[in-house]
Design a protein around this motif. Structure first.
Motif, PDB file in Angstrom:
ATOM      1  N   GLN A 114       0.831  -1.175   0.000  1.00  0.00           N
ATOM      2  CA  GLN A 114       0.000   0.000   0.000  1.00  0.00           C
ATOM      3  C   GLN A 114       0.877   1.240   0.000  1.00  0.00           C
ATOM      4  O   GLN A 114       2.066   1.161   0.281  1.00  0.00           O
ATOM      5  CB  GLN A 114      -0.917  -0.005   1.220  1.00  0.00           C
ATOM      6  N   GLU A 133       3.329   1.986   2.819  1.00  0.00           N
ATOM      7  CA  GLU A 133       4.215   0.889   3.184  1.00  0.00           C
ATOM      8  C   GLU A 133       5.549   0.919   2.450  1.00  0.00           C
ATOM      9  O   GLU A 133       6.200  -0.099   2.284  1.00  0.00           O
ATOM     10  CB  GLU A 133       3.517  -0.448   2.932  1.00  0.00           C
ATOM     11  N   GLU A 167       7.705  -2.933  13.900  1.00  0.00           N
ATOM     12  CA  GLU A 167       7.968  -3.539  12.591  1.00  0.00           C
ATOM     13  C   GLU A 167       9.340  -4.196  12.519  1.00  0.00           C
ATOM     14  O   GLU A 167       9.486  -5.290  11.984  1.00  0.00           O
ATOM     15  CB  GLU A 167       7.814  -2.504  11.480  1.00  0.00           C
ATOM     16  N   TRP A 199      -4.757  -7.161  17.293  1.00  0.00           N
ATOM     17  CA  TRP A 199      -4.004  -6.014  16.799  1.00  0.00           C
ATOM     18  C   TRP A 199      -3.212  -5.445  17.967  1.00  0.00           C
ATOM     19  O   TRP A 199      -3.669  -5.481  19.107  1.00  0.00           O
ATOM     20  CB  TRP A 199      -4.945  -4.929  16.279  1.00  0.00           C
ATOM     21  N   ARG A 221      -0.871  -2.576  14.622  1.00  0.00           N
ATOM     22  CA  ARG A 221       0.028  -3.415  13.822  1.00  0.00           C
ATOM     23  C   ARG A 221      -0.303  -4.886  14.040  1.00  0.00           C
ATOM     24  O   ARG A 221      -0.791  -5.276  15.099  1.00  0.00           O
ATOM     25  CB  ARG A 221       1.482  -3.163  14.235  1.00  0.00           C
ATOM     26  N   GLN A 235      -3.910  -8.708   5.888  1.00  0.00           N
ATOM     27  CA  GLN A 235      -3.982  -7.574   6.816  1.00  0.00           C
ATOM     28  C   GLN A 235      -2.921  -7.646   7.910  1.00  0.00           C
ATOM     29  O   GLN A 235      -2.643  -6.662   8.578  1.00  0.00           O
ATOM     30  CB  GLN A 235      -5.364  -7.503   7.469  1.00  0.00           C
ATOM     31  N   ARG A 250       0.257  -8.273   7.468  1.00  0.00           N
ATOM     32  CA  ARG A 250       1.603  -7.998   6.940  1.00  0.00           C
ATOM     33  C   ARG A 250       2.412  -7.143   7.915  1.00  0.00           C
ATOM     34  O   ARG A 250       1.871  -6.298   8.613  1.00  0.00           O
ATOM     35  CB  ARG A 250       1.530  -7.244   5.609  1.00  0.00           C
ATOM     36  N   ASN A 263       1.818  -3.401   7.316  1.00  0.00           N
ATOM     37  CA  ASN A 263       0.473  -2.840   7.382  1.00  0.00           C
ATOM     38  C   ASN A 263       0.277  -2.063   8.685  1.00  0.00           C
ATOM     39  O   ASN A 263       0.654  -2.515   9.754  1.00  0.00           O
ATOM     40  CB  ASN A 263      -0.576  -3.945   7.275  1.00  0.00           C
ATOM     41  N   ARG A 264      -0.307  -0.896   8.556  1.00  0.00           N
ATOM     42  CA  ARG A 264      -0.605  -0.066   9.720  1.00  0.00           C
ATOM     43  C   ARG A 264      -2.004   0.511   9.560  1.00  0.00           C
ATOM     44  O   ARG A 264      -2.407   0.890   8.471  1.00  0.00           O
ATOM     45  CB  ARG A 264       0.431   1.034   9.899  1.00  0.00           C
ATOM     46  N   VAL A 265      -2.724   0.563  10.664  1.00  0.00           N
ATOM     47  CA  VAL A 265      -4.105   1.036  10.652  1.00  0.00           C
ATOM     48  C   VAL A 265      -4.259   2.118  11.715  1.00  0.00           C
ATOM     49  O   VAL A 265      -3.836   1.933  12.858  1.00  0.00           O
ATOM     50  CB  VAL A 265      -5.080  -0.137  10.954  1.00  0.00           C
TER      51      VAL A 265
END
Length: 192
Positions: free
Chosen positions: A1, A4, A87, A146, A155, A165, A167, A170-172
């Motif tokens: 994304q 990323e 990460e 999460w 994460r 999702q 990965r 990936n960050r939300v």
């Protein structure tokens, strides 16, 4: 994304918990049970895990204040890791999408991640630390719950999310004040 893109980071030495905090640990640290108010139609409590289930239903604000209050009375402290710390720890020195060399067979993924594809017949979080670890022996980096970071990002994905999702990159973003039924905490030790 788009968010990323690989970046180079330089981090001071830090110690990250081997797995997310269990419910017993969260009770001792924060004195609360946020998972007890999560409706069972959203998250079925883990069977047989007892206090070894991951603590979940935690907001960013509650995590920050709970860890800070606990740390204020001790010679060492706990805090949320930065997104970069999380990460780097997840990848354990590798540059792959996950903590293992991809592509991985379903059987391998099942031993390392608690995600929608591996949740089994009873969905929901599983006992912490029961899956295999990455190269640094950090467990549950992909799925289960999460994990909050000090940047206010989530994460690692959860038991309810597909592997994609979970990965490493990936960050939300989340609402910092709102508790979320799929969110837990993996703290870093604040070194003196």
């Amino acid at each position: 994304q788009a968010d990323e893109a690989p970046q180079t980071v330089s981090l001071p030495r830090y110690l990250l918990a081997v797995f997310e905090l269990s419910q017993d640990q969260w009770r001792r640290i924060a004195g609360s049970e946020p998972w007890s108010v999560v409706p069972t139609d959203i998250v079925e409590p883990p069977v047989g895990a007892g206090g070894a289930a991951p603590a979940y239903g935690i907001s960013f604000d509650a995590a920050q204040s709970g860890l800070a209050a606990w740390s204020a009375t001790r010679p060492v402290g706990l805090a949320l890791p930065s997104a970069a710390q999380w990460e780097v720890a997840c990848r354990a020195g590798d540059g792959g999408l996950y903590a293992w060399n991809e592509p991985a067979a379903q059987a391998t993924i099942s031993t390392l991640a608690v995600v929608a594809e591996t949740a089994g017949s009873r969905p929901g979080p599983k006992t912490v630390g029961q899956r295999g670890g990455n190269a640094w022996n950090l467990r549950d980096m992909h799925g289960n719950v999460w994990e909050l970071t000090s940047d206010g990002l989530l994460r690692g994905g959860s038991w309810s999310d597909p592997l994609l999702q979970a990965r490493a990159a990936n960050r939300v973003q989340i609402d910092r004040a709102a508790p979320h039924p799929l969110v837990g905490v993996r703290p870093v030790l604040i070194l003196p």
